[in-house]
Design a protein around this motif. Structure first.
Motif, mmCIF file in Angstrom:
data_model
loop_
_atom_site.group_PDB
_atom_site.id
_atom_site.type_symbol
_atom_site.label_atom_id
_atom_site.label_comp_id
_atom_site.label_asym_id
_atom_site.label_seq_id
_atom_site.Cartn_x
_atom_site.Cartn_y
_atom_site.Cartn_z
ATOM 1 N N MET A 95 0.867 -1.177 0.000
ATOM 2 C CA MET A 95 0.000 0.000 0.000
ATOM 3 C C MET A 95 0.904 1.228 0.000
ATOM 4 S SD MET A 95 -2.791 -1.583 0.003
ATOM 5 C CE MET A 95 -3.761 -2.931 0.623
ATOM 6 N N SER A 96 0.895 1.977 -1.094
ATOM 7 C CA SER A 96 1.903 3.028 -1.272
ATOM 8 C C SER A 96 1.360 4.455 -1.220
ATOM 9 C CB SER A 96 2.649 2.805 -2.589
ATOM 10 O OG SER A 96 1.765 2.807 -3.680
ATOM 11 N N SER A 97 0.084 4.628 -0.898
ATOM 12 C CA SER A 97 -0.498 5.972 -0.796
ATOM 13 C C SER A 97 -0.746 6.324 0.656
ATOM 14 C CB SER A 97 -1.838 6.049 -1.516
ATOM 15 O OG SER A 97 -1.706 5.817 -2.871
ATOM 16 N N GLN A 98 -0.497 7.580 0.994
ATOM 17 C CA GLN A 98 -0.832 8.054 2.332
ATOM 18 C C GLN A 98 -2.177 8.758 2.367
ATOM 19 O OE1 GLN A 98 2.191 9.679 4.958
ATOM 20 N NE2 GLN A 98 3.637 9.514 3.269
ATOM 21 N N LYS A 99 -2.587 9.313 1.221
ATOM 22 C CA LYS A 99 -3.865 10.028 1.189
ATOM 23 C C LYS A 99 -4.333 10.200 -0.241
ATOM 24 C CE LYS A 99 -1.461 14.427 1.384
ATOM 25 N NZ LYS A 99 -1.321 15.685 2.055
ATOM 26 N N ASP A 100 -5.577 10.537 -0.386
ATOM 27 C CA ASP A 100 -6.203 10.932 -1.649
ATOM 28 C C ASP A 100 -6.456 9.816 -2.647
ATOM 29 O OD1 ASP A 100 -6.234 13.581 -0.747
ATOM 30 O OD2 ASP A 100 -4.284 13.985 -1.638
ATOM 31 N N GLU A 101 -5.529 8.882 -2.820
ATOM 32 C CA GLU A 101 -5.707 7.868 -3.856
ATOM 33 C C GLU A 101 -5.170 6.527 -3.365
ATOM 34 O OE1 GLU A 101 -4.930 7.596 -8.577
ATOM 35 O OE2 GLU A 101 -3.184 8.064 -7.370
ATOM 36 N N PHE A 102 -5.989 5.500 -3.483
ATOM 37 C CA PHE A 102 -5.581 4.155 -3.093
ATOM 38 C C PHE A 102 -4.699 3.583 -4.195
ATOM 39 C CE2 PHE A 102 -6.979 -0.461 -2.727
ATOM 40 C CZ PHE A 102 -6.113 -0.731 -1.693
ATOM 41 N N SER A 103 -3.409 3.406 -3.916
ATOM 42 C CA SER A 103 -2.518 2.832 -4.931
ATOM 43 C C SER A 103 -1.586 1.812 -4.300
ATOM 44 C CB SER A 103 -1.713 3.924 -5.652
ATOM 45 O OG SER A 103 -0.802 4.523 -4.776
ATOM 46 N N LEU A 104 -1.141 0.902 -5.152
ATOM 47 C CA LEU A 104 -0.233 -0.170 -4.744
ATOM 48 C C LEU A 104 1.066 -0.057 -5.529
ATOM 49 C CD1 LEU A 104 -2.697 -3.191 -5.119
ATOM 50 C CD2 LEU A 104 -2.256 -1.861 -3.053
ATOM 51 N N LEU A 105 2.143 -0.502 -4.931
ATOM 52 C CA LEU A 105 3.367 -0.773 -5.669
ATOM 53 C C LEU A 105 3.395 -2.286 -5.831
ATOM 54 C CD1 LEU A 105 6.077 -0.200 -6.959
ATOM 55 C CD2 LEU A 105 7.098 -0.355 -4.694
#
Length: 142
Positions: free
Chosen positions: A61-71
């Motif tokens: 889980m590579s986002s801290q805020k605003d957008e759910f993103s993965l590496l």
């Protein structure tokens, strides 16, 4: 690809992440979590569809805020048919809530030796954290 986080037989398991952290923002709460996966690759999205391979690797889980993103660092392993024993690897950012996500293919083995290319991922269905994702992959290989 069937990514199953819940239930008695998960194919994605959280192996690291923050503890004792709470936040009303689910993106902030999951930041830093790392999952190891061994997801089935099937011919179609149906749960009982024929398994043709496995997606094995790690996503974080590579986002801290605003957008759910993965590496994502995944190797797609084929276990049947013409591509049996061959693999290709995808490494990149996956903004999960985007309708279509593009990620690079950075290599491969067997029939896909020296592969390069890209893939488009599109979520077919999602139930809480469990998801079925379709991949459309374009490869150049030797």
């Amino acid at each position: 690809m069937h990514d199953i986080v819940g239930g008695p037989n998960p194919t994605a398991v959280r192996v690291a992440g923050r503890t004792n952290f709470t936040s009303p923002d689910p993106i902030a709460a999951s930041f830093g979590s790392i999952f190891v996966i061994d997801n089935p690759l099937t011919v179609s999205p149906e749960p009982n569809s024929t398994v043709v391979g496995r997606a094995q690797g790690i996503y974080a889980m590579s986002s801290q805020k605003d957008e759910f993103s993965l590496l994502m660092t995944l190797t797609y392993v084929f276990i049947t048919g013409r591509y049996n024993g061959s693999t290709f690897s995808v490494v990149g950012r996956n903004p999960v809530m985007s309708e279509v996500r593009e990620m690079p293919v950075i290599g491969g083995t067997g029939i896909f030796r020296l592969a390069q290319g890209y893939c488009f991922a599109k979520t077919h269905s999602m139930d809480q954290m469990d998801a079925i994702i379709g991949y459309n992959v374009t490869l150049l290989h030797y």
